[in-house]
Design a protein around this motif. Structure first.
Motif, PDB file in Angstrom:
ATOM      1  N   ARG A   1       0.832  -1.197   0.000  1.00 49.58           N
ATOM      2  CA  ARG A   1       0.000   0.000   0.000  1.00 49.58           C
ATOM      3  C   ARG A   1       0.874   1.258   0.000  1.00 49.58           C
TER       4      ARG A   1
ATOM      5  N   VAL B   1       4.258   5.899  -5.238  1.00 51.13           N
ATOM      6  CA  VAL B   1       4.248   6.118  -6.688  1.00 51.13           C
ATOM      7  C   VAL B   1       3.211   7.183  -7.046  1.00 51.13           C
ATOM      8  N   GLU B   2       2.014   7.058  -6.422  1.00 49.45           N
ATOM      9  CA  GLU B   2       0.960   8.042  -6.713  1.00 49.45           C
ATOM     10  C   GLU B   2       1.404   9.446  -6.302  1.00 49.45           C
ATOM     11  N   ALA B   3       2.044   9.528  -5.129  1.00 48.77           N
ATOM     12  CA  ALA B   3       2.507  10.838  -4.643  1.00 48.77           C
ATOM     13  C   ALA B   3       3.584  11.404  -5.562  1.00 48.77           C
ATOM     14  N   SER B   4       4.466  10.522  -6.055  1.00 49.78           N
ATOM     15  CA  SER B   4       5.527  10.983  -6.965  1.00 49.78           C
ATOM     16  C   SER B   4       4.924  11.542  -8.243  1.00 49.78           C
ATOM     17  N   VAL B   5       3.911  10.815  -8.767  1.00 54.39           N
ATOM     18  CA  VAL B   5       3.259  11.285  -9.997  1.00 54.39           C
ATOM     19  C   VAL B   5       2.585  12.637  -9.745  1.00 54.39           C
ATOM     20  N   LYS B   6       1.885  12.740  -8.586  1.00 58.98           N
ATOM     21  CA  LYS B   6       1.208  14.003  -8.262  1.00 58.98           C
ATOM     22  C   LYS B   6       2.226  15.134  -8.116  1.00 58.98           C
TER      23      LYS B   6
ATOM     24  N   LYS C   1       2.533   1.809  -3.348  1.00 63.53           N
ATOM     25  CA  LYS C   1       1.570   2.346  -4.310  1.00 63.53           C
ATOM     26  C   LYS C   1       1.337   3.832  -4.030  1.00 63.53           C
ATOM     27  N   ALA C   2       1.180   4.155  -2.733  1.00 65.24           N
ATOM     28  CA  ALA C   2       0.958   5.559  -2.357  1.00 65.24           C
ATOM     29  C   ALA C   2       2.149   6.423  -2.735  1.00 65.24           C
TER      30      ALA C   2
END
Lengths: 162, 265
Positions: B69, B75-80, B72-73
């Motif tokens: 989890r 990676v999502e934070a990096s993209v954001k 995944k978070a």
């Protein structure tokens, strides 16, 4: 003293089954009744007094989490062991199939008694969806055990198949 | 006393079974303290190791799912974060563009660069923008951004236009120095970079001078910044200086640009 070590190991096996293995091996509502199976196997191979006391102890260990039902479980398991012993004495149990039938009957009786003792609602429904499939499942496990014990299946034979 | 022993040995089966029944009845009818004691004893002796094993397996499972989890978070934070940084950069560029004063008599039509061609060892020499004839864009319109002159519209389709950049070697712009007002012609050499050509050796020029469009030639309005003088040399037996320029606009990183359209008379 050393004669009771195997029985302590059986009791540990029951505890391990209840804590770790039971959930992993349950298929829908059909679970392996390992305490019942062990009591029946002990009753098939051991003397009367041994199977009575082992049934009593197995009932206690099996119901360790339900102190209110201790006595009933211990009594039913001891009675199951004793009854199986007398069946063994009066019937010809040389045949593998007769042992399997005895296991099925014993486990089904145990499942029925447990349902009666726990007094859960929907007895007939639970008997059909839980006790009966569990008895079939446990009998299959018992059958496999007897096949190995009587050397009808050996590791060499299994290896030869593959 | 011997009769009791005889009874016990002859009827030991019944005695054992009787004991089991009595103990069971004690547990059924007895005080809850006895049952609790037996339960505690069994749980702490037989069950305890298996409870520990099970809880350690469950903890490992929870840790593994937590790790999944968190990864995944992350990676999502990096993209954001990347998107936020990109939005910040775009914001900075647009703020800079807002402060840009365009030449009088012209109106700005914003456009986005959709492709740049001619990459390689040299600077790109053409680009495509998302404005075309439908947006009243036609050939020879000047293209600028907040940094200065970029080029001119070379050809147009309904929805897109191709820009000839200042870095195209075939492109020429009439220019003058911002300070001395002396004139020359800006061109781009594949080997030498941007140059101010035809500037006389007697001319007043020094490093750091700004070079602007002169307005001659009819394509570019006067006063658009083309570049800055970075090198001046006066070769002997040559009537013109060799002047090297640094382009005002970075053609490698074009994104938002403006088309200068003449205001209707």
């Amino acid at each position: 003293m050393t004669r009771i070590i195997p029985f302590i190991l059986y009791l540990l096996l029951i505890a391990m089954h209840e804590v770790i293995v039971r959930d992993a091996t349950t298929i829908y509502s059909a679970a392996i009744d390992l305490p019942g199976l062990l009591v029946l196997v002990v009753a098939i191979y051991k003397p009367e007094i041994v199977c009575t006391w082992f049934g009593f102890a197995a009932g206690l260990v099996m119901a360790a989490g339900r102190p209110d039902l201790f006595g009933w479980h211990a009594l039913t398991m001891a009675a199951l062991g004793l009854a199986t012993y007398h069946f063994r004495e009066r019937l010809n149990l040389e045949s593998l199939y007769s042992k399997v039938v005895l296991i099925f009957g014993g486990v089904l009786l145990h499942g029925t008694l447990v349902l009666a003792v726990t007094k859960e609602a929907g007895f007939l429904y639970l008997w059909l969806v839980s006790a009966l499939p569990s008895a079939v499942y446990t009998t299959a496990v018992g059958w496999a055990f007897f096949l190995f014990k009587e050397k009808k299946i050996t590791f060499q034979k299994v290896k030869a198949v593959f | 006393m011997s009769w009791l022993f005889d009874l016990f040995s002859r009827r030991s089966r019944n005695v054992h079974f009787g004991l089991v029944v009595v103990l069971s009845l004690v547990l059924i009818l007895g005080h809850t303290k006895i049952n609790s004691f037996v339960s505690q004893f069994l749980l702490s002796s037989l069950y305890y190791p298996f409870f520990k094993i099970r809880s350690s397996f469950e903890d490992a499972g929870v840790r593994a799912s937590d790790l999944d989890r968190l990864q995944k978070a992350l990676v999502e934070a990096s993209v954001k974060l990347s998107m936020c940084q990109e939005a910040q950069r775009e914001n900075d560029r647009l703020r800079a563009a807002l402060g840009f004063e365009h030449p009088p008599g012209y109106r700005l039509t914003p456009a986005k660069v959709v492709s740049i061609s001619g990459f390689g060892r040299h600077l790109p020499n053409s680009a495509t923008i998302n404005r075309g004839a439908k947006d009243s864009i036609f050939p020879d319109l000047p293209i600028i951004n907040q940094d200065g002159l970029i080029g001119r519209v070379a050809s147009v389709t309904d929805d897109y236009a191709t820009i000839q950049l200042l870095t195209d070697p075939s492109h020429r712009v009439a220019a003058r120095l911002a300070g001395s007002r002396e004139m020359g012609i800006v061109k781009y050499l594949a080997q030498g970079g941007m140059m101010l050509d035809n500037f006389p050796v007697q001319g007043d020029i020094s490093v750091g001078d700004n070079v602007l469009s002169s307005g001659l030639g009819g394509v570019y309005p006067a006063g658009l910044k083309i570049g800055t003088v970075v090198e001046v040399s006066r070769p002997e037996n040559n009537p013109f200086c060799r002047v090297k320029l640094k382009p005002a606009a970075n053609v490698r990183s074009l994104e938002e640009i403006f088309v200068l359209r003449p205001e209707p008379q």
